[in-house]
Design a protein around this motif. Structure first.
Motif, PDB file in Angstrom:
ATOM      1  N   TRP A   1      -0.510  13.145   2.331  1.00  0.00           N
ATOM      2  CA  TRP A   1      -1.492  12.071   2.520  1.00  0.00           C
ATOM      3  C   TRP A   1      -0.809  10.773   2.949  1.00  0.00           C
ATOM      4  O   TRP A   1      -1.430   9.916   3.578  1.00  0.00           O
TER       5      TRP A   1
ATOM      6  N   SER B   1      -9.955   1.299  -2.055  1.00  0.00           N
ATOM      7  CA  SER B   1      -9.303   2.599  -1.871  1.00  0.00           C
ATOM      8  C   SER B   1      -9.260   3.330  -3.197  1.00  0.00           C
ATOM      9  O   SER B   1      -8.845   2.765  -4.218  1.00  0.00           O
TER      10      SER B   1
ATOM     11  N   TRP C   1      -7.088  -1.245  -5.489  1.00  0.00           N
ATOM     12  CA  TRP C   1      -6.719   0.132  -5.173  1.00  0.00           C
ATOM     13  C   TRP C   1      -6.549   0.905  -6.475  1.00  0.00           C
ATOM     14  O   TRP C   1      -5.927   0.413  -7.429  1.00  0.00           O
TER      15      TRP C   1
ATOM     16  N   TYR D   1       0.837  -1.201   0.000  1.00  0.00           N
ATOM     17  CA  TYR D   1       0.000   0.000   0.000  1.00  0.00           C
ATOM     18  C   TYR D   1       0.874   1.254   0.000  1.00  0.00           C
ATOM     19  O   TYR D   1       0.609   2.220  -0.723  1.00  0.00           O
TER      20      TYR D   1
ATOM     21  N   VAL E   1     -11.617   3.741   1.644  1.00  0.00           N
ATOM     22  CA  VAL E   1     -10.777   4.941   1.658  1.00  0.00           C
ATOM     23  C   VAL E   1     -11.089   5.758   0.411  1.00  0.00           C
ATOM     24  O   VAL E   1     -11.021   5.244  -0.717  1.00  0.00           O
TER      25      VAL E   1
ATOM     26  N   ASP F   1      -9.002   0.536   5.031  1.00  0.00           N
ATOM     27  CA  ASP F   1      -9.048  -0.366   3.885  1.00  0.00           C
ATOM     28  C   ASP F   1      -9.248  -1.817   4.315  1.00  0.00           C
ATOM     29  O   ASP F   1      -9.306  -2.713   3.477  1.00  0.00           O
TER      30      ASP F   1
ATOM     31  N   TYR G   1      -5.081   4.500   6.622  1.00  0.00           N
ATOM     32  CA  TYR G   1      -5.522   3.796   5.422  1.00  0.00           C
ATOM     33  C   TYR G   1      -5.605   2.289   5.661  1.00  0.00           C
ATOM     34  O   TYR G   1      -6.540   1.623   5.203  1.00  0.00           O
TER      35      TYR G   1
END
Length: 1057
Positions: A257, A349, A327, A241, A376, A268, A264
Motif C-alpha cells: 500500500w 485518511s 490520519w 504521511y 482515503v 488526502d 494518497y
C-alpha cells in the motif's frame, strides 16, 4: 587505518541550531579536516549540511575563515562517479570544453555497452579540477548518494591534509528521509577524520520533528524539485504521511500500500490543483523512507500526541481514544477494537486491517456517519454489506482500497436499493484485491465514477468487468487486471473496452495465465506508455503492429510471474520487486514478440520465456539492448530484428544467446520484409547489419570473435552507411519465408558506380578500348563488409573493433568515405580476405598499412578513384604471399607510386593486370624492404623465407606463371611493371597507351614454330625506347600494333566546368 573519531553535539533540535553549532566548530579550527555529519540518527543530516553551506557563503570572509570558495556538491541522486565529476564541473563553473570531454566519453561508453553505474571519473578532467582548486582555500559540503565513502582526491579535489586549510563536510544521503540508530557505513569510513552526531533527548517534540521535516522539505524544494507549485509545507506533510504509514500499517499488513503514496497525497488533499498528479509524482521521487522500525516507533510513540492536527496509530490490544485525528491507522488481531465506534469528522485518511480469520470482522453501519472529510479509505479483511456499504455517504472519498473484504447481511433491513452512491462521485482510485464486489463494478456504478484515474482489480473474476468499461471512465490513466481467478473470455466486447481509453498510460495484465491474445482495441489507447504482461503464460504471439499504439515506452513480460509491488509511474518494476525464482517449471507459450511500430519504446524486460523464438524490436527507440538484464533466460531465441532502430548504440552480451539470425539497421525510415534463416548455409550464426555509426561494431566483437566459435560457423553482411540505396538489390529481403538473400546483378551494380566528372570529355579524346576496365567484384561472400557514404566514426572504428572484424572478412567494399587507411596501425593478418574493392575515398593514403600481412586467400583487388593514395601496400609490410591473387585492377589513382611488395619469387595465380590513369606510378611490383625486428619477432615465419629477399628474387626474378593479360593506360611515369625481372610465360596480350617512361616488358619465352606469340599494342615511340635483357627480345612478341593517332588531340570544347 582506524575509523573516524566520534563526537556527539548536544543541544541541536533543529537544522538552524545544528548549523550554527557546526559553523562554530569550523571557525575554531580545532577538529579534523574531513567531517562526517550523522544528523539525528541519520535523519536531517542533508538538510543541516545544506544550511551550513548557505551559512558559510554569507560568512566566508570572517577573519577566522577567509575561504576563497564554498563548494556545495549535491550527489544525493547518485548515478555514477562520472556524474559526480560533472557536478564538480558545474559547481566550479569550468569551461564547457571540460564537460564535453565527459560527454564524448559517455557516448563512447554507450557504444561499448558499459553500464552507467560503472562509469568512473576521468583523469584528464581531474587534472583540470586540481589545477583550478590547487592554490585556493575552500570548504566543500558533499551530499554522497552512493553506498560507499568517496575518495574525492581521485576527482581532482586537493587532499584534505590535517595540516592544511581546506575542509570537507559530508554525509550519506539517497535522496530520501533516512533514520537509522546505527549506520554501518558510517562505522567503516577510511578517509574521514571526525564523525559528528546530534543528540536526541526524548521526547523529541512535535515542533522539533515537524521542524526537521519542514527544513528537509525546504532544502529539497530549493535545490531539487524545480516546480513553482511545490512548497515546503506540502512536502513536509508528504514526508510525515510516509512516516505514518511506515510506522504501522505497511509493516503490519506486508502489502505494498505504500506504493500508493503519491495517490494518497492527492486523495488526502495534501497536494491540490490542476497539476496535482505531476507534483505528486515529482515529490514521490524524493521521498524514500529507509528506516529502522524500532526508531520510528520510539519517535512517533512519543510525538504523535503533539503533532497538530494529531495522528493516531492503534495496534493489537491498544484502546481507541476519541480525538480529532487527521490520519488513523488501525491493525489488530482482535475481531473488534475497543472504543472504536465512529470515525472523527476531522479524519481524512483511515487504514483499517484485521487479522485474517475464517470470517472477516464486520464493520458497523455507524462507523462512517461523521466522515464527511474522509478522502482515503483502505480496509483489509473487513466485512460489510456490499449492497449498502457503511461508507456510502462519504462523498469526499477519493481513494478506496479493499483487500480480502467480504459481504455481510448486516444492514440488509436498511437497504433500500440505493441507486446513487455519493462515495463514487469524486473517486479517483479504486483498488480491489481479492474482493469480489460485483455491485461496485456494475455498469450503473461504473458510470458514476467519472473522475476515476486508476482502477486496480486483483485476484477475482477480473475479465468479466472489462466489458463494462466501454464508453465509461473517460479519465482512466492506470488499469491493472491482475491474477484473475477465471479464464479470460476473448470477444469483441473485450476488444472494444479499450477503444475510447485515450488517457490510459499504464496497463498491467500480470498473472493472466489464460489470456491467449492481446485485446485488439489497445491500438486506440493513444497515450499508453507501459504494458506489463508478467506471468501471462498462455499468450502465443505478441504482435504490436495493429494491436499496440506507437506511444508505448515500457514493456515487461516476465515468465517468472508478477512483481511483488506495483509502480505508479511509467517505469518498469525494479529487480528487487520481481520474483527471484520461478515457482514451478512453467511452459510459456509465447514464440514471437514483435514490438515493431512502437516508436517510443526504450525499455523492456523479457525473462523466462522458454519457447520464444523471435524478438522483433524494429522501429523502436531502444538505445542499449542487454541480454543479461533486459532479455534473459530465453534458451530457444533464434531471431532478432532491430530494423530502423536509429537510437541503437549497443547490444550487450549477445554471445550469451543461442541466436542464429540477427538483422540490424540503424538508418531512419527503413522498412522492409524480414530475412529468414538461410538453411543452405552451413553456419551457426547469420548477421545482417546496416549501421550508420561504426562504433556499434563493438557489439559484434564478442559475438563474431568468440573463442568457442569457428570462423566457418559465422555468416555476416555488414554495411556501414546511411545511404538508403543499400538493400535495394544488394540484399533482397524475403517476401515469403522460403526466399533468401540475393545479390546485385551487373546491371544494377553499374547504376551504383557514378560516372566520372569529365567522362564526357575523355570520351572525345580517348580510345574506348583503352578506357575499358573490368567490372568490379559484386558477389558478396559469406563474411562481407562494406563501408560507404554517410557513415560516421569509421576511422576510430577501424583502429579497434571494426579492424578486428575485417580480419575475418572474406569480401570488403570500401567507397565514398574520408579515411586515411582501411585498418588500424596494428599487426593484422588478413588470412580470409578473398576480394577487396576500394573506390572514391578522397583521403585514403594507404589501403593496407605497414603492419598488415597474410593475404594468402586474396583473389581480386579492384581499386578506383583514390585521389590521395600513394600506395596500396606499404613497403616493409610483414610477409604476404599473394599466392591466390588472380586479378589486379587499378584506375584513376593519380598519386599512387607503388602497389604491391614482392615477398616471394612467384605470383602463381595472377591472370590479369589492369592499370589506368595513375600518373605517379613508377612500379607496380617492388621487392619488399627488410622487416623491422618487432615484426619479425611477432610472426611465425621460417628464417629461410625472411632471407629470401633480395638475393633469390634479384637473381631469378619474379615468376607470373598464369598472367595472360596486361592493360596499361595513361601511366606517364611507369618505368617497369616489376622493379626486378618479371617472367610471364603464359602472357597472351599486352595493351599499352600513354606510358612514356616505360623501359621494360615482362620476359616471355621464345615460341616454337606454329605457336602463338603474345600480341602487343603500343605507341611506336615507347616500343622503340624499350630495353631488352639477355634472352629476351622483341621477336618473342607478335609485331606490335601502333596507333596512328597516339598523341592526345585537344577537343574543340572547354575543359572548364
Amino acid at each position: 587505518m582506524s575509523g573516524p573519531r566520534k563526537e556527539t553535539i548536544r543541544g541541536c533540535y533543529n537544522v538552524q541550531n545544528a548549523g550554527e553549532h557546526i559553523y562554530g566548530r569550523i571557525k575554531s579550527n580545532s577538529h579534523g579536516k574531513v567531517i562526517y555529519i550523522g544528523g539525528w540518527a541519520e535523519f536531517g543530516a542533508s538538510a543541516a549540511l545544506r544550511y551550513v553551506a548557505a551559512l558559510l557563503r554569507t560568512r566566508r570572509t570572517v577573519p577566522e575563515l577567509c575561504f576563497d570558495r564554498i563548494i556545495f556538491l549535491d550527489c544525493s541522486k547518485w548515478k555514477n562517479r562520472r556524474a559526480m565529476q560533472r557536478e564538480i564541473i558545474r559547481e566550479l563553473k569550468l569551461d564547457h570544453a571540460v564537460m564535453t570531454i565527459l560527454d564524448k566519453q559517455d557516448e563512447e561508453d554507450d557504444f561499448k555497452g558499459i553500464d552507467e553505474s560503472s562509469r568512473n571519473e576521468m583523469d584528464s578532467v581531474s587534472q583540470v579540477i586540481d589545477q583550478t582548486l590547487g592554490a585556493t582555500k575552500f570548504v566543500m559540503c558533499f551530499l554522497n548518494g552512493s553506498d560507499n565513502e568517496i575518495d574525492v582526491g581521485l576527482f581532482g579535489i586537493p587532499r584534505f591534509a590535517t595540516y592544511g586549510n581546506n575542509i570537507m563536510l559530508w554525509t550519506f544521503t539517497r535522496s530520501s528521509l533516512t533514520t537509522h540508530q546505527h549506520n554501518k557505513k558510517a562505522g567503516e569510513l577510511r578517509y574521514t577524520h571526525v564523525h559528528w552526531d546530534f543528540y536526541i533527548i526524548p521526547p523529541f517534540g512535535s515542533s522539533d520533528l515537524c521542524g526537521l521535516l519542514h527544513d528537509h522539505a525546504a532544502t529539497i524544494v530549493d535545490h531539487g524539485l524545480g516546480m513553482q507549485d511545490i512548497n515546503p509545507t506540502m512536502v513536509a506533510e508528504c514526508f510525515l504521511y510516509g512516516l505514518f504509514l511506515c510506522y504501522n500499517f505497511h509493516v503490519a499488513t506486508k502489502l505494498d500500500w505504500l506504493s500508493h503514496a503519491s495517490n494518497y497525497w492527492i486523495c488526502d488533499a495534501i497536494i491540490k490543483g490542476d497539476r496535482a498528479r505531476d507534483i505528486s509524482n515529482t515529490v514521490h521521487g524524493e521521498i524514500i523512507w529507509e528506516c529502522d522500525a524500532s526508531l520510528i516507533d520510539w519517535v512517533l510513540e512519543k510525538d504523535m500526541q503533539y503533532i497538530k492536527p494529531p495522528i493516531l496509530v492503534v495496534k493489537d490490544d491498544d484502546v481507541y481514544k476519541e480525538g480529532p485525528y487527521r490520519w488513523i491507522s488501525v491493525t489488530t488481531r482482535n475481531m473488534e477494537i475497543s472504543g472504536f465506534k465512529t470515525i472523527p469528522a476531522t479524519t481524512s485518511s483511515l487504514f483499517l486491517a484485521f487479522e485474517r480469520f475464517n470470517h472477516s470482522s464486520i464493520l458497523s453501519n455507524g462507523l462512517f456517519e461523521n466522515s464527511s472529510n474522509l478522502g482515503v479509505l483502505v480496509l483489509c479483511s473487513c466485512a460489510f454489506n456490499f449492497a449498502s456499504p457503511p461508507f456510502l455517504r462519504c462523498q469526499s472519498l477519493r481513494f478506496l482500497g479493499l483487500d480480502h473484504c467480504t459481504t455481510s447481511k448486516i444492514g440488509e433491513e436498511e437497504n433500500h436499493n440505493h441507486t446513487e452512491w455519493p462515495c463514487l462521485y469524486n473517486l479517483l482510485v479504486l483498488d480491489l484485491r481479492y474482493t469480489g464486489w460485483d455491485e461496485i463494478l456494475s455498469e450503473e456504478k461504473i458510470s458514476l465514477m467519472k473522475n476515476i484515474t486508476e482502477l486496480n482489480i486483483e485476484g477475482v473474476r477480473c475479465w468479466k468487468y472489462t466489458t463494462q468499461l466501454k464508453g465509461r471512465l473517460p479519465n482512466l490513466q492506470r488499469l491493472r487486471i491482475i491474477r484473475p481467478t477465471c479464464p479470460c473470455v476473448t470477444s469483441n466486447d473485450v476488444d472494444d473496452s479499450f477503444i475510447d481509453k485515450t488517457c490510459m498510460e499504464i496497463l498491467d495484465l500480470s498473472g493472466n495465465s489464460y489470456m491467449k491474445t492481446l485485446p485488439a482495441g489497445l491500438s486506440k489507447a493513444s497515450s499508453l506508455r507501459m504494458l506489463v504482461l508478467d506471468g501471462c503464460d498462455d499468450i502465443e504471439n505478441i504482435v504490436a503492429l495493429g494491436r499496440l499504439p506507437p506511444s508505448l515506452r515500457c514493456f515487461s513480460f516476465d515468465g517468472y510471474g508478477p512483481a511483488s509491488q506495483r509502480t505508479l509511474t511509467t517505469e518498469l518494476p525494479p529487480e528487487h520487486f520481481r520474483p527471484s525464482t520461478v515457482e514451478d517449471e512453467k511452459d510459456v507459450s509465447t514464440s514471437k514478440i514483435s514490438l515493431e511500430g512502437c516508436t517510443k519504446l526504450d525499455n523492456l524486460f523479457v525473462r523466462g520465456l522458454n519457447n520464444l523464438v523471435e524478438l522483433d524490436l524494429s522501429g523502436t527507440a531502444i538505445k542499449i539492448l542487454d541480454f543479461k538484464t533486459m532479455v534473459v533466460q530465453v534458451p530457444r531465441l533464434k531471431k532478432l530484428y532491430l530494423i530502423g532502430c536509429t537510437h541503437l548504440r549497443a547490444i550487450i552480451h549477445l554471445h550469451l544467446t543461442s541466436l542464429e539470425l540477427i538483422c540490424i539497421d540503424t538508418r531512419a525510415g527503413i522498412m522492409r520484409p524480414r530475412p529468414s534463416i538461410d538453411t543452405d548455409k552451413c553456419c551457426r550464426l547469420q548477421l545482417h547489419a546496416v549501421i550508420v555509426d561504426a562504433r556499434i561494431a563493438y557489439s559484434f566483437k564478442k559475438l563474431l570473435l568468440p573463442s568457442h566459435l569457428a570462423v566457418e560457423d559465422i555468416y555476416f553482411n555488414i554495411h556501414i552507411t546511411s545511404s538508403p540505396r543499400v538493400f535495394d538489390g544488394v540484399v533482397q529481403f524475403e517476401e515469403t519465408n522460403n526466399q533468401k538473400f540475393d545479390h546485385y546483378d551487373q546491371g544494377s551494380l553499374q547504376q551504383l558506380i557514378p560516372a566520372g566528372k569529365y567522362n564526357d570529355v575523355l570520351s572525345m579524346v580517348e580510345d574506348p578500348l583503352m578506357q575499358a576496365f573490368p567490372q568490379p567484384p559484386a558477389s558478396e561472400l559469406d563474411r562481407h563488409m562494406e563501408i560507404a557514404e554517410g557513415s560516421c566514426y569509421v576511422e576510430s572504428g577501424l583502429e579497434r573493433e571494426l579492424g578486428l572484424l575485417m580480419d575475418i572478412a572474406e569480401s570488403l567494399h570500401l567507397h565514398d568515405v574520408s579515411i586515411h587507411a582501411t585498418i588500424r596501425d596494428a599487426l593484422c593478418m588478413w588470412r580470409y580476405l578473398r576480394w577487396c574493392r576500394v573506390e572514391r575515398c578522397p583521403k585514403l593514403d594507404t589501403v593496407f598499412p605497414s603492419r598488415c600481412y597474410g593475404f594468402c586467400a586474396l583473389q581480386t583487388l579492384w581499386a578506383s578513384d583514390l585521389l590521395m593514395a600513394r600506395r596500396i601496400w606499404s613497403q616493409g609490410s610483414p610477409y604476404s604471399s599473394f599466392k591466390n591473387l588472380q586479378h589486379l585492377h587499378l584506375q584513376s589513382c593519380p598519386r599512387l607510386q607503388f602497389m604491391i611488395p614482392v615477398c616471394e619469387s612467384s605470383f602463381p595465380c595472377l591472370e590479369t593486370l589492369y592499370m589506368i590513369h595513375c600518373g605517379d606510378l613508377v612500379h607496380v611490383f617492388e621487392p619488399n624492404r627488410w622487416y623491422p625486428e618487432d615484426i619479425i619477432s611477432s610472426i611465425d615465419l621460417p628464417k629461410e623465407m625472411i632471407s629470401l629477399y633480395p638475393k633469390e628474387i634479384i637473381s631469378a626474378g619474379v615468376l607470373f606463371p598464369k598472367l595472360t593479360t596486361i592493360h596499361l593506360h595513361d601511366l606517364p611515369k611507369l618505368q617497369q611493371i616489376c622493379k626486378v625481372k618479371m617472367v610471364a610465360p603464359a602472357l597472351e596480350s599486352i595493351r599499352i597507351r600513354g606510358c612514356w617512361s616505360l623501359r621494360g616488358l615482362p620476359s616471355v619465352a621464345a615460341c616454337a614454330k606454329g605457336e602463338k606469340k603474345p600480341t602487343i599494342e603500343i605507341e611506336k615511340d615507347v616500343w622503340d625506347a624499350l630495353e631488352w635483357d639477355a634472352g629476351h627480345c622483341p621477336d618473342h612478341f607478335e609485331a606490335p600494333v601502333h596507333s596512328h593517332y597516339y598523341k592526345k588531340k585537344l577537343p574543340r570544347v572547354s575543359f572548364l566546368r
